[in-house]
Write a protein that holds these residues in place. Sequence first.
Motif, PDB file in Angstrom:
ATOM      1  N   GLU A 291      49.931  78.679  41.482  1.00  0.00           N
ATOM      2  CA  GLU A 291      49.845  78.824  40.028  1.00  0.00           C
ATOM      3  C   GLU A 291      48.526  79.419  39.552  1.00  0.00           C
ATOM      4  N   PHE A 294      48.182  83.142  38.768  1.00  0.00           N
ATOM      5  CA  PHE A 294      49.039  83.804  37.784  1.00  0.00           C
ATOM      6  C   PHE A 294      48.772  83.379  36.346  1.00  0.00           C
ATOM      7  N   LYS A 295      47.706  82.622  36.136  1.00  0.00           N
ATOM      8  CA  LYS A 295      47.379  82.194  34.772  1.00  0.00           C
ATOM      9  C   LYS A 295      47.122  83.380  33.854  1.00  0.00           C
ATOM     10  N   LYS A 298      50.728  86.025  33.175  1.00  0.00           N
ATOM     11  CA  LYS A 298      51.948  85.463  32.597  1.00  0.00           C
ATOM     12  C   LYS A 298      52.850  86.558  32.021  1.00  0.00           C
ATOM     13  N   HIS A 299      52.257  87.587  31.468  1.00  0.00           N
ATOM     14  CA  HIS A 299      53.042  88.654  30.844  1.00  0.00           C
ATOM     15  C   HIS A 299      53.880  89.431  31.869  1.00  0.00           C
ATOM     16  N   LEU A 301      55.202  87.847  34.720  1.00  0.00           N
ATOM     17  CA  LEU A 301      56.085  86.942  35.446  1.00  0.00           C
ATOM     18  C   LEU A 301      57.507  86.969  34.895  1.00  0.00           C
ATOM     19  N   TYR A 315      50.479  73.675  34.168  1.00  0.00           N
ATOM     20  CA  TYR A 315      50.244  75.116  34.021  1.00  0.00           C
ATOM     21  C   TYR A 315      51.256  75.697  33.031  1.00  0.00           C
ATOM     22  N   ASN A 316      50.800  76.571  32.134  1.00  0.00           N
ATOM     23  CA  ASN A 316      51.703  77.110  31.116  1.00  0.00           C
ATOM     24  C   ASN A 316      52.647  78.168  31.675  1.00  0.00           C
ATOM     25  N   ILE A 317      52.507  78.478  32.961  1.00  0.00           N
ATOM     26  CA  ILE A 317      53.414  79.436  33.613  1.00  0.00           C
ATOM     27  C   ILE A 317      54.454  78.715  34.461  1.00  0.00           C
ATOM     28  N   PHE A 320      58.052  79.791  34.837  1.00  0.00           N
ATOM     29  CA  PHE A 320      58.294  81.160  35.291  1.00  0.00           C
ATOM     30  C   PHE A 320      58.167  81.315  36.803  1.00  0.00           C
TER      31      PHE A 320
END
Length: 344
Positions: A291, A294-295, A298-299, A301, A315-317, A320
């Motif tokens: 994770e 990829f922080k 995100k755009h 993923l 994680y905010n991803i 995804f």
Amino acid sequence: DNTYNPIYFYVPRRHISYRDRVLIVDDLVESVEELLENIENPVKQLAVELSYPQWFVEVFVHRLGIGETRELLEGLNEEKWWIRVNTLKADVDTIAEKLYEKGVVVRRDKDLDYMLEVIDYNEPLHHLDEMWRGEIVFQDKASAMVVEALQPSENDRILDLAAAPGIKASLIMQLTENKARLVLVDVSWERTRRMLRLLKLYGVDMSRVDIVVADSRDWRPRTTFDKVLLDAPCTSSGTIGKDPAVKIHLEDNSWVTRFPQLQHDLLRAALLADTDAIVYATCSLLPSEGEEHFKKLKHMLREPPIPGSPGYPDYNISRFVKRFFPHKHSTQGFFIASLAKNNP
């Protein structure tokens, strides 16, 4: 000193009588129980009980809580076997019947029809003739899901940036019936030679494969690709059931911390390739190898089109990406992310 470090012993079973094995186990259980009674910190207690570095346990307790962390680590301690039937050379039903006749009990997977979960066996699996003929491949289901996330199709040009030993490359060719085109890159000449032998054993059409010995961090292809696969080198923390020695490596901070930078550099190389679709994977449970990378991406993923669990919830991803866990999926621990460089 109140610091407790796990201690690992290996004595070949053939050198210990059954009676002595029972006595050793009894003594160990008593000594471990005594040791645990003197530890008040529940995280430290779990680390000692299941023989993991404390920092490793803390990573998961922070994200999953102590209860699920126990389930995860207990599952990770268990050896799990999966068999991929190589449909370039054999039929799944025929292989399942042959294995049963040899005392290998398997269950056909509900998600991937070419995958068999080993339930029981009498003899060492690596003695099976089907393996030596290239009809079966010992490949974890989560590892196969990495290739499924790539969605290889006939005539796809696919670049694999860390290709050896070639297990995933051979599955690409199996799924496309030898109709994809592959460029396989690996930094090790010796591993590349072994990969070449394996691909031939598995019936891969080598006229559709180009092999490059190079460091993917520096090597730049001069052509376009439909898809790029990066199964990055990692701590292999998700494979401890098969290789308990990984626990010893996890005690070495310099060894653990070298991988995220290597993965970052390889991911950068993948993003520089002339392609739209990238699949990144590691056989690691650590967020620093998943994770964390990829922080800021995100755009790009897009959720991989495979089953599995979301990433770690802090994680905010997480929704995804996909993770596979031994206690949830009866697989090794894997992280899988799919990126589209032109994702709207």
